[in-house]
Design a protein around this motif. Structure first.
Motif, PDB file in Angstrom:
ATOM      1  N   ILE A  32      57.352  29.985  35.843  1.00 24.15           N
ATOM      2  CA  ILE A  32      57.176  31.318  35.255  1.00 24.15           C
ATOM      3  C   ILE A  32      55.723  31.547  34.870  1.00 24.15           C
ATOM      4  O   ILE A  32      55.214  32.656  34.980  1.00 24.15           O
ATOM      5  N   MET A  33      55.027  30.493  34.436  1.00 26.98           N
ATOM      6  CA  MET A  33      53.594  30.621  34.153  1.00 26.98           C
ATOM      7  C   MET A  33      52.829  30.956  35.432  1.00 26.98           C
ATOM      8  O   MET A  33      51.920  31.784  35.441  1.00 26.98           O
ATOM      9  N   GLU A  34      53.243  30.317  36.532  1.00 30.22           N
ATOM     10  CA  GLU A  34      52.584  30.583  37.809  1.00 30.22           C
ATOM     11  C   GLU A  34      52.818  32.028  38.252  1.00 30.22           C
ATOM     12  O   GLU A  34      51.890  32.697  38.731  1.00 30.22           O
ATOM     13  N   ALA A  35      54.051  32.498  38.109  1.00 30.43           N
ATOM     14  CA  ALA A  35      54.368  33.874  38.501  1.00 30.43           C
ATOM     15  C   ALA A  35      53.641  34.879  37.615  1.00 30.43           C
ATOM     16  O   ALA A  35      53.183  35.928  38.099  1.00 30.43           O
ATOM     17  N   MET A  36      53.532  34.586  36.321  1.00 29.46           N
ATOM     18  CA  MET A  36      52.796  35.463  35.410  1.00 29.46           C
ATOM     19  C   MET A  36      51.330  35.558  35.808  1.00 29.46           C
ATOM     20  O   MET A  36      50.755  36.646  35.870  1.00 29.46           O
ATOM     21  N   GLU A  37      50.731  34.401  36.091  1.00 35.63           N
ATOM     22  CA  GLU A  37      49.315  34.393  36.491  1.00 35.63           C
ATOM     23  C   GLU A  37      49.122  35.100  37.828  1.00 35.63           C
ATOM     24  O   GLU A  37      48.160  35.866  38.007  1.00 35.63           O
ATOM     25  N   TYR A  38      50.013  34.862  38.761  1.00 37.81           N
ATOM     26  CA  TYR A  38      49.934  35.519  40.069  1.00 37.81           C
ATOM     27  C   TYR A  38      49.932  37.039  39.901  1.00 37.81           C
ATOM     28  O   TYR A  38      49.143  37.747  40.544  1.00 37.81           O
ATOM     29  N   SER A  39      50.785  37.527  39.025  1.00 36.07           N
ATOM     30  CA  SER A  39      50.911  38.969  38.814  1.00 36.07           C
ATOM     31  C   SER A  39      49.707  39.529  38.067  1.00 36.07           C
ATOM     32  O   SER A  39      49.142  40.555  38.456  1.00 36.07           O
ATOM     33  N   LEU A  40      49.317  38.854  36.994  1.00 40.73           N
ATOM     34  CA  LEU A  40      48.272  39.375  36.112  1.00 40.73           C
ATOM     35  C   LEU A  40      46.895  39.328  36.753  1.00 40.73           C
ATOM     36  O   LEU A  40      46.081  40.233  36.544  1.00 40.73           O
ATOM     37  N   MET A  41      46.637  38.305  37.550  1.00 41.50           N
ATOM     38  CA  MET A  41      45.299  38.118  38.110  1.00 41.50           C
ATOM     39  C   MET A  41      45.189  38.645  39.538  1.00 41.50           C
ATOM     40  O   MET A  41      44.323  38.227  40.294  1.00 41.50           O
ATOM     41  N   ALA A  42      46.028  39.601  39.887  1.00 40.49           N
ATOM     42  CA  ALA A  42      46.019  40.163  41.242  1.00 40.49           C
ATOM     43  C   ALA A  42      44.935  41.220  41.430  1.00 40.49           C
ATOM     44  O   ALA A  42      44.844  41.836  42.483  1.00 40.49           O
ATOM     45  N   GLY A  43      44.130  41.456  40.405  1.00 44.56           N
ATOM     46  CA  GLY A  43      43.068  42.453  40.514  1.00 44.56           C
ATOM     47  C   GLY A  43      43.519  43.811  40.015  1.00 44.56           C
ATOM     48  O   GLY A  43      44.382  43.908  39.137  1.00 44.56           O
ATOM     49  N   ALA A 116      58.669  38.008  30.839  1.00 44.21           N
ATOM     50  CA  ALA A 116      57.763  37.064  30.181  1.00 44.21           C
ATOM     51  C   ALA A 116      56.429  37.719  29.845  1.00 44.21           C
ATOM     52  O   ALA A 116      55.865  37.480  28.764  1.00 44.21           O
ATOM     53  N   LEU A 117      55.908  38.528  30.743  1.00 44.61           N
ATOM     54  CA  LEU A 117      54.636  39.200  30.490  1.00 44.61           C
ATOM     55  C   LEU A 117      54.736  40.167  29.311  1.00 44.61           C
ATOM     56  O   LEU A 117      53.823  40.253  28.492  1.00 44.61           O
ATOM     57  N   LEU A 118      55.854  40.879  29.227  1.00 52.29           N
ATOM     58  CA  LEU A 118      56.032  41.803  28.101  1.00 52.29           C
ATOM     59  C   LEU A 118      56.074  41.045  26.782  1.00 52.29           C
ATOM     60  O   LEU A 118      55.395  41.406  25.819  1.00 52.29           O
ATOM     61  N   ASN A 119      56.875  39.997  26.735  1.00 49.22           N
ATOM     62  CA  ASN A 119      56.986  39.227  25.499  1.00 49.22           C
ATOM     63  C   ASN A 119      55.659  38.554  25.145  1.00 49.22           C
ATOM     64  O   ASN A 119      55.219  38.566  23.988  1.00 49.22           O
ATOM     65  N   TYR A 120      55.016  37.976  26.169  1.00 47.92           N
ATOM     66  CA  TYR A 120      53.758  37.258  25.929  1.00 47.92           C
ATOM     67  C   TYR A 120      52.637  38.209  25.519  1.00 47.92           C
ATOM     68  O   TYR A 120      51.698  37.802  24.831  1.00 47.92           O
ATOM     69  N   ALA A 121      52.739  39.459  25.924  1.00 48.55           N
ATOM     70  CA  ALA A 121      51.746  40.455  25.495  1.00 48.55           C
ATOM     71  C   ALA A 121      51.714  40.552  23.975  1.00 48.55           C
ATOM     72  O   ALA A 121      50.636  40.583  23.356  1.00 48.55           O
ATOM     73  N   PHE A 122      52.882  40.598  23.361  1.00 48.35           N
ATOM     74  CA  PHE A 122      52.916  40.723  21.911  1.00 48.35           C
ATOM     75  C   PHE A 122      52.601  39.393  21.219  1.00 48.35           C
ATOM     76  O   PHE A 122      52.017  39.383  20.128  1.00 48.35           O
ATOM     77  N   GLU A 123      52.946  38.267  21.854  1.00 50.91           N
ATOM     78  CA  GLU A 123      52.475  36.978  21.349  1.00 50.91           C
ATOM     79  C   GLU A 123      50.945  36.968  21.308  1.00 50.91           C
ATOM     80  O   GLU A 123      50.329  36.499  20.345  1.00 50.91           O
TER      81      GLU A 123
END
Length: 296
Positions: A32-43, A116-123
């Motif tokens: 899930i960390m890999e998928a989050m990074e893949y999504s967030l760092m796509a430019g 995960a991205l939504l929850n981690y945003a508020f973290e």
């Protein structure tokens, strides 16, 4: 001012901020960390964190208090894109020039990566309390703005109506409602939170909300135009997706020419309100104008 140089400088700044706040660690849930990074760092344009940072600076903000929020707003935006691309929604295979998250990691991990991205945003935003413990009132207010604008009275609310009415002929009022919430709400959150964290007054924050509302609508109308006139190579995602999904857009409602005129009108009105703040807003003005002429 050379806008392109200034824009690229800000993009690099934002990319560095995002990398600093990426989730660390592995364990059994490493995927899930890999998928989050893949999504967030796509430019992408990084428009929302850029607007937040510029609004913060517009009102004299200093220090790192803004950084967790800048990362958080992009995480929220990215989660919404990940979910938009899912088979149950727009069913798109490409985003920002590469395969969408659910195509790479599977539909199940696509759903969970968005969650995960939504929850981690508020973290991430909560880390600001540790950076600036004396600014808890401003941080709490900015957190409230971001939560409301991304929830059922903001982005999610707009998406709900958009999904339910897909394939139906809808009124101009409903289309404005969808755009104001689905696209505009996070743009409003960006400039409002940036202003609040810098110490702007309630009136100043409300004025920034009005500016962002016009910018958000102009941005979405321009997106409609590009869906008709752009290419998949330039945009990095499929074109004519609105037509495929039988969506009413500003282009289907008012035509290309009138839609372009509306983008220009809204942008000029936003710039006028921005100048009324009496603050140095050269870069923000240039950014608003760029939205009219962008090709992707």
């Amino acid at each position: 001012m050379n806008f392109n140089e200034e824009y690229e400088k800000r993009i690099k700044e934002i990319e560095n901020i995002l990398r600093r706040f990426l989730p660390a660690g592995g364990g059994y849930q490493k995927v899930i960390m890999e998928a989050m990074e893949y999504s967030l760092m796509a430019g992408g344009k990084r428009l929302r964190p850029m607007l937040m940072l510029e609004s913060f600076r517009l009102f004299g903000g200093k220090g790192r208090i803004i950084e967790p929020f800048a990362a958080a707003i992009e995480m929220i935006h990215t989660y919404s894109l990940v979910h938009d691309d899912l088979p149950a929604m727009d069913d798109d295979d490409y985003r920002r020039g590469r395969k969408t998250t659910h195509v790479v990691y599977g539909e199940d991990m696509g759903i969970l990566a968005g969650d995960a991205l939504l929850n981690y945003a508020f973290e991430t935003a909560c880390k600001t309390f540790e950076l600036e413990p004396d600014a808890s009132a401003r941080i709490g207010q900015a957190m409230k703005i971001m939560a409301e604008k991304s929830g059922i009275y903001g982005m999610i609310g707009g998406q709900v109506v958009d999904v339910r009415e897909s394939g139906q002929k809808i009124s101009g009022d409903m289309l404005d409602f969808i755009y104001r919430l689905k696209t505009g709400a996070l743009i409003e959150a960006s400039v409002m939170a940036g202003a609040v964290l810098a110490g702007a007054t309630a009136d100043e924050t409300a004025q920034m909300e009005q500016i962002a509302r016009k910018v958000g609508l102009a941005f979405q109308i321009q997106d409609d135009i590009l869906d008709v006139t752009g290419t998949a190579e330039t945009l990095g995602k499929p074109v004519h997706s609105d037509e495929k999904n039988e969506k009413t857009t500003y282009v289907t409602w008012k035509g290309l020419e009138e839609s372009g005129n509306e983008v220009a009108r809204l942008t000029e009105e936003a710039i006028g309100l921005l100048r009324d703040t009496g603050r140095d807003s050269d870069y923000l003005e240039a950014l608003f104008k760029w939205l009219i002429y962008r090709e992707k």
